[in-house]
Design a protein around this motif. Structure first.
Motif, PDB file in Angstrom:
ATOM      1  N   GLY A  75      -0.401   6.188 -12.278  1.00  0.00           N
ATOM      2  CA  GLY A  75       0.645   6.656 -11.374  1.00  0.00           C
ATOM      3  C   GLY A  75       0.348   6.487  -9.902  1.00  0.00           C
ATOM      4  N   TRP A  76      -0.659   5.665  -9.571  1.00  0.00           N
ATOM      5  CA  TRP A  76      -1.028   5.447  -8.181  1.00  0.00           C
ATOM      6  C   TRP A  76      -1.317   3.973  -7.927  1.00  0.00           C
ATOM      7  CZ3 TRP A  76      -1.439   9.411  -4.468  1.00  0.00           C
ATOM      8  CH2 TRP A  76      -1.267  10.701  -4.967  1.00  0.00           C
ATOM      9  N   VAL A  77      -1.156   3.551  -6.664  1.00  0.00           N
ATOM     10  CA  VAL A  77      -1.499   2.198  -6.248  1.00  0.00           C
ATOM     11  C   VAL A  77      -2.315   2.278  -4.960  1.00  0.00           C
ATOM     12  CG1 VAL A  77       0.624   1.867  -4.889  1.00  0.00           C
ATOM     13  CG2 VAL A  77      -0.587  -0.130  -5.812  1.00  0.00           C
ATOM     14  N   THR A 133      -3.840  -3.867  -5.392  1.00  0.00           N
ATOM     15  CA  THR A 133      -3.921  -3.367  -4.020  1.00  0.00           C
ATOM     16  C   THR A 133      -2.836  -4.042  -3.188  1.00  0.00           C
ATOM     17  OG1 THR A 133      -6.314  -3.044  -4.215  1.00  0.00           O
ATOM     18  CG2 THR A 133      -5.399  -3.113  -1.990  1.00  0.00           C
ATOM     19  N   ASP A 134      -2.023  -3.270  -2.495  1.00  0.00           N
ATOM     20  CA  ASP A 134      -0.972  -3.803  -1.622  1.00  0.00           C
ATOM     21  C   ASP A 134      -1.490  -3.933  -0.189  1.00  0.00           C
ATOM     22  OD1 ASP A 134       0.764  -3.787  -3.758  1.00  0.00           O
ATOM     23  OD2 ASP A 134       1.785  -1.924  -3.170  1.00  0.00           O
ATOM     24  N   GLY A 135      -0.913  -4.891   0.553  1.00  0.00           N
ATOM     25  CA  GLY A 135      -1.209  -4.996   1.978  1.00  0.00           C
ATOM     26  C   GLY A 135      -2.113  -6.147   2.358  1.00  0.00           C
ATOM     27  N   TRP A 136      -2.097  -7.215   1.592  1.00  0.00           N
ATOM     28  CA  TRP A 136      -2.970  -8.351   1.933  1.00  0.00           C
ATOM     29  C   TRP A 136      -2.447  -9.169   3.104  1.00  0.00           C
ATOM     30  CZ3 TRP A 136      -7.664  -7.838   0.491  1.00  0.00           C
ATOM     31  CH2 TRP A 136      -7.969  -7.158  -0.698  1.00  0.00           C
ATOM     32  N   HIS A 137      -1.356  -8.700   3.722  1.00  0.00           N
ATOM     33  CA  HIS A 137      -0.914  -9.300   4.986  1.00  0.00           C
ATOM     34  C   HIS A 137      -1.785  -8.819   6.150  1.00  0.00           C
ATOM     35  CE1 HIS A 137       1.026  -5.340   4.841  1.00  0.00           C
ATOM     36  NE2 HIS A 137       1.060  -5.384   6.172  1.00  0.00           N
TER      37      HIS A 137
END
Length: 202
Positions: free
Chosen positions: A31-33, A153-157
């Motif tokens: 339930g988490w990222v 994992t999000d945010g590789w920008h």
């Protein structure tokens, strides 16, 4: 309560950075990222970006269930100064191998609202921090652990500051060459921007 129990999903997965009397169980938090969405100034005045988590249905992330004596909480809170503890239901953690129930009091650190912003060129991801995090995943789950970290994992920008030659992260480690090659390969596959460390020219 004589102990604290929490879920580590970033640098806390590298057991070399944990308190000497801490124990750990590898597993997954449902339930988490993870995301590169906590930024601000470090003690040296350098802007940096670190990992945090946010709730997300049907998602799960690998990490460690960590238990240590309660008297270590003050030091842990200082380490996680940009974060606040968030209570977790014990059932949200699934261990890789059978283990005793974690009991009540399980928590995870998530970004304080004032720090909950995406990193950028002024607050990049330190490569020395990323290497430390991924050494933990590599030792726990091998290459698949590193691949899974990138995929969940999000945010590789957010750009990465290439500080391996002169680490700025206070808990920097010397990682295995095979791991560093894998990390670089995964970064290239996601077109992660790399910023040269200007301090190396001085």
């Amino acid at each position: 309560m004589t102990h604290i129990t929490y879920f580590g999903y970033g640098s806390l997965v590298n057991v070399d950075t944990l308190a000497k009397n801490a124990t750990h169980i590898p597993g997954r938090l449902q339930g988490w990222v993870r995301e590169w969405k906590i930024s601000g100034l470090a003690a040296n005045g350098q802007g940096t970006c670190s990992l945090t988590v946010r709730p997300k249905q049907c998602a799960e992330i690998r990490g460690l269930l960590i238990k240590e004596p309660k008297d270590g909480l003050a030091a842990l809170n200082r380490r996680e100064a940009r974060y606040e503890p968030h209570h977790l239901e014990a059932e949200s953690f699934l261990a890789d191998v059978p283990h005793s129930h974690p009991g009540s009091g399980l928590f995870v650190y998530k970004a304080l609202p004032e720090h909950n912003t995406w990193g950028n060129e002024q607050s990049p991801i330190l490569q020395s921090y990323l290497d430390c995090v991924l050494q933990g995943f590599y030792r726990q789950w091998g290459e698949q652990g590193v691949v899974d970290f990138f995929e969940t994992t999000d945010g590789w920008h957010v750009p990465v500051l290439a500080d391996r030659a002169r680490p700025r992260y206070p808990r920097a480690i010397k990682a295995e060459p095979a791991l560093l090659e894998l990390v670089d390969e995964m970064m290239r596959a996601r077109n992660v921007a790399v910023i040269l460390d200007r301090s190396l020219a001085s």
